[in-house]
Design a protein around this motif. Sequence first.
Motif, PDB file in Angstrom:
ATOM      1  N   PRO A 109      -1.438  -3.635   3.740  1.00 65.02           N
ATOM      2  CA  PRO A 109      -2.904  -3.541   3.825  1.00 65.02           C
ATOM      3  C   PRO A 109      -3.452  -4.555   4.815  1.00 65.02           C
ATOM      4  N   ARG A 110      -4.514  -4.150   5.486  1.00 67.80           N
ATOM      5  CA  ARG A 110      -5.138  -5.049   6.460  1.00 67.80           C
ATOM      6  C   ARG A 110      -5.711  -6.285   5.762  1.00 67.80           C
ATOM      7  N   LEU A 121      -3.823   3.113   8.608  1.00 62.94           N
ATOM      8  CA  LEU A 121      -3.923   2.304   7.397  1.00 62.94           C
ATOM      9  C   LEU A 121      -3.326   0.918   7.579  1.00 62.94           C
ATOM     10  N   GLY A 148       0.830  -1.198   0.000  1.00 58.79           N
ATOM     11  CA  GLY A 148       0.000   0.000   0.000  1.00 58.79           C
ATOM     12  C   GLY A 148       0.862   1.244   0.000  1.00 58.79           C
ATOM     13  N   GLN A 184      -5.461   3.782   0.085  1.00 52.23           N
ATOM     14  CA  GLN A 184      -6.467   4.315   0.993  1.00 52.23           C
ATOM     15  C   GLN A 184      -6.302   5.833   1.141  1.00 52.23           C
ATOM     16  N   VAL A 235       0.644   5.732   0.151  1.00 51.10           N
ATOM     17  CA  VAL A 235      -0.071   7.001   0.179  1.00 51.10           C
ATOM     18  C   VAL A 235       0.959   8.098   0.431  1.00 51.10           C
ATOM     19  N   ALA A 242      -6.491   9.524   2.987  1.00 52.83           N
ATOM     20  CA  ALA A 242      -6.320   9.996   4.358  1.00 52.83           C
ATOM     21  C   ALA A 242      -7.652  10.600   4.823  1.00 52.83           C
ATOM     22  N   THR A 270      -0.013   2.643  11.863  1.00 49.81           N
ATOM     23  CA  THR A 270      -0.831   3.771  11.444  1.00 49.81           C
ATOM     24  C   THR A 270      -2.275   3.318  11.275  1.00 49.81           C
TER      25      THR A 270
END
Length: 319
Positions: A178-179, A146, A109, A192, A111, A194, A144
């Motif tokens: 990523p989860r 995310l 991931g 994702q 961002v 913010a 975090t």
Amino acid sequence: MSGRDPRPATSVPAVAASPVSDDELRELAGKQAALGEVRGAPAPDPVNEPMIRHWLAAMGDANPAYLDKGLAPPAMAQVWTMQAPRPGARDRSPVDDLLAALDAGGYTGVVATNCEQTYHRYARLGERLTPATRFTDLAGPKRTALGVGYFATWNVTWYGDGDEPVAEMLFRVLKFRPREGTREDRPPYPLQPAVNQDTAFFWEGAKSGELRIQTCADCGRLRHPPGALCPRCRSSRLTYTVASGLGTLYSYVVHHHPPVPGRETPFVVGVVELPEGVRIVGNVVDCPPGQVEIGMALRVTYRPMDDRLVLPMWAPEEP
């Protein structure tokens, strides 16, 4: 800064992508930082009037001083040296191998968290800028909202004729894992947004099928993207207006390269002008990239990216 002797891009060794541990990531980050400033290839084209004119039109900047004086807007520094998608070899930087290693470690991931630019002087018509990249820091692993990830930071300096610095940029991204384990076993979308107290209303609206535009409760000004204060009257009393969901394509780019996690290239990213008086950025879908054109009528459509995220996108308005 003009006294530096940046190394050529060929001095950056390619590192094979393979699973790595946190200790190996930190060791690689130290090696990349030790490379110092690595110079890339000069811009393929000199600073030129047509590109400046297109930029000013896209930004809505009517200031005639740039073209009258033969200067480029400072924020265009990165534009001149962005690499076009092409097969085969490309300029390498100290950042490439570290980002590849993070991907290999499961931190797929990404961002962007912040970007800070410093301008030393205007770029002049006819000169070719040369970028030089210096990796500076890898912080983590950190937990975090995310997911667990690393913050990677690097600096780019653009040099003009005579090896004089024109502009600098500090850029930082969060690379996170990523989860896993969503309700429908659907993998989390890696890009994702913010979400904070200023933007939560927008994303909640998307889940409900509403395109919500921040509105000042005092002077009524609409604003996008959202912020903490009204730019007109500085009020902090903010609400939102539900837009019609219609728009006109103001500007767009077709993204071919580099690969983006969770997306298949090519895809179209557009700036959509709403009849309510604001512009919004989003993907243009349900239309081949070759058929996208400025001025086309669009309507908003909502696409679930995973169990929690719904993105507003834009499709051609049926006649």
